[in-house]
Enzyme design. Sequence first.
Site, PDB file in Angstrom:
ATOM      1  N   ARG A   1      -3.204   4.855  -2.240  1.00 44.62           N
ATOM      2  CA  ARG A   1      -3.050   3.518  -1.663  1.00 44.62           C
ATOM      3  C   ARG A   1      -2.732   2.445  -2.723  1.00 44.62           C
ATOM      4  NH1 ARG A   1      -5.869   0.038   2.398  1.00 44.62           N
ATOM      5  NH2 ARG A   1      -6.829  -1.754   1.393  1.00 44.62           N
TER       6      ARG A   1
ATOM      7  N   HIS B   1       2.484  -3.433   6.838  1.00 48.45           N
ATOM      8  CA  HIS B   1       1.551  -2.337   6.553  1.00 48.45           C
ATOM      9  C   HIS B   1       1.562  -1.331   7.701  1.00 48.45           C
ATOM     10  CE1 HIS B   1      -1.116  -4.298   3.354  1.00 48.45           C
ATOM     11  NE2 HIS B   1      -0.316  -5.286   3.703  1.00 48.45           N
TER      12      HIS B   1
ATOM     13  N   GLU C   1       0.410  -4.525  11.046  1.00 42.29           N
ATOM     14  CA  GLU C   1      -0.031  -3.129  10.917  1.00 42.29           C
ATOM     15  C   GLU C   1       0.777  -2.345  11.941  1.00 42.29           C
ATOM     16  OE1 GLU C   1      -2.031  -1.912   8.703  1.00 42.29           O
ATOM     17  OE2 GLU C   1      -3.218  -3.611   7.978  1.00 42.29           O
TER      18      GLU C   1
ATOM     19  N   HIS D   1       0.861  -1.191   0.000  1.00 43.71           N
ATOM     20  CA  HIS D   1       0.000   0.000   0.000  1.00 43.71           C
ATOM     21  C   HIS D   1       0.894   1.236   0.000  1.00 43.71           C
ATOM     22  CE1 HIS D   1      -3.527  -2.509   1.666  1.00 43.71           C
ATOM     23  NE2 HIS D   1      -3.658  -2.327   0.369  1.00 43.71           N
TER      24      HIS D   1
ATOM     25  N   GLU E   1       1.657   3.864   3.036  1.00 41.70           N
ATOM     26  CA  GLU E   1       2.093   3.364   4.343  1.00 41.70           C
ATOM     27  C   GLU E   1       3.621   3.409   4.418  1.00 41.70           C
ATOM     28  OE1 GLU E   1      -0.032  -0.390   4.404  1.00 41.70           O
ATOM     29  OE2 GLU E   1      -1.955   0.628   4.139  1.00 41.70           O
TER      30      GLU E   1
HETATM   31  N1  ARG Z   1      -2.986  -1.128   6.040  1.00 41.35           N
HETATM   32  C1  ARG Z   1      -4.400  -1.345   6.183  1.00 41.35           C
HETATM   33  C2  ARG Z   1      -4.953  -2.117   5.048  1.00 41.35           C
HETATM   34  O1  ARG Z   1      -4.266  -2.928   4.532  1.00 41.35           O
HETATM   35  C3  ARG Z   1      -5.121  -0.101   6.463  1.00 41.35           C
HETATM   36  C4  ARG Z   1      -5.177   0.045   7.904  1.00 41.35           C
HETATM   37  C5  ARG Z   1      -6.018   1.181   8.283  1.00 41.35           C
HETATM   38  N2  ARG Z   1      -5.995   1.159   9.706  1.00 41.35           N
HETATM   39  C6  ARG Z   1      -7.062   1.157  10.391  1.00 41.35           C
HETATM   40  N3  ARG Z   1      -6.896   1.055  11.649  1.00 41.35           N
HETATM   41  N4  ARG Z   1      -8.227   1.219   9.836  1.00 41.35           N
HETATM   42  O2  ARG Z   1      -6.098  -2.001   4.661  1.00 41.35           O
HETATM   43 ZN    ZN Z   2      -2.133  -1.570   4.133  1.00 39.60          ZN
END
Ligand code: ARG
Ligand code: ZN
Length: 375
Positions: A167, A237, A311, A109, A112
């Site tokens: 993204r 991520h 994450e 993404h 990030e």
């Molecule tokens: N990196 C995440 C994804 O792959 C997005 C995370 C967004 N974080 C969150 N706490 N909503 O979709």
């Molecule tokens: Zn992501």
Amino acid sequence: MKLLLGTLYLLGILVSEELGYDGSLAQHRREVVEETVSQRRGLDAYSYTRYHPMEEIYQWMIQISEKYAEVVTQHFLGMTYETRPMYYLKISQPSNNPKKIIWMDCGIHAREWIAPAFCQWFVKEILQNYKDDSRIKKLLRNLDFYVLPVLNIDGYIYTWTTDRLWRKSRSSHNNGTCFGTDLNRNFNVSWCSIGASRNCQDITFCGTGPVSEPETKAVSSFIESKKDNIVCFLTMHSFGQLILTPYGYTKNKSSNHEELIQVGQKAANALKEKHGTNYRVGSSADILYATSGSSRDWARDIGIPFSYTFELRDNGTYGFVLPEAQIQATCEESMAAMLSVLDDVYEKYWGVDSAGKAASSAVVLGLLFSFMSLL
Ligand code: ARG
Ligand code: ZN
């Protein structure tokens, strides 16, 4: 007197001509030296606590594989949609014994940014410490690391030039009316069934079919070709401070779910010990949201036993735009989590509780039989 002056004058010409010749040689040598010094200084001066544009990351990959040529090699993985080369770094200690593989990718993404920063940190930590740190030395005896620092290169560049919060990839759809596929919805696992969109305007656009994108094709075919030897698939991520296990496409659990949670929870504990940061551990469907077509789920379903999405920081204060001031602490704590996972993987395959147990039970049996033959 005139003769003396004349002689001195001639000598002067000769000497300066000598110097002139020698000088240009020296200058040439100086240029060569400066070039190699600046390259080395380029790496020595490389800041792991800053975000880097793609051109610098490309240069960094070249420099790191030159400086640590005895353990690192750079390999071509494939081309992006916009025809940029994708390279991964292979960290491998030369040895005759067959090794298992750890895969890590960052930056699937685009926005990030902390993820590519962590991939670079991870590589740096391994390389700076593998000679002296017994923990890393041990891992490298049986494991090779394959690290893809930026998976979504086109998207990453777009976040630097045009839209910081982009993204997706940059593939063109509907006659150039909308752009980008969510590469982490494009893998061939329950493709576009849930938590993904068929509308190319959406940020979770799953693409035109499973593995429709050149980036996911490159990763999929490489992983597929090595899958029997890959024991751990790690995809980095941000944000949310989560260690996610399969699955996102179902609330059902993978066959080794308990083990994945146990290893993940231990990693979260190790992470917290560094700077007190809290992480939660669980399946994507349980603790984040439903997603189909993710690389983590796909990797688990083709048989890779350990598969995690990390994450990284933060919890939403800065979100995707994590300040550079937090790179170091984020990478330090994440490194602790990685090493915890790697230790556990190592123990499972090479620890005294696997090979050792088999070996010691063979010894016991052998003793038993030789004892019986005495009777
Ligand atoms: N990196 C995440 C994804 O792959 C997005 C995370 C967004 N974080 C969150 N706490 N909503 O979709
Ligand atoms: Zn992501």
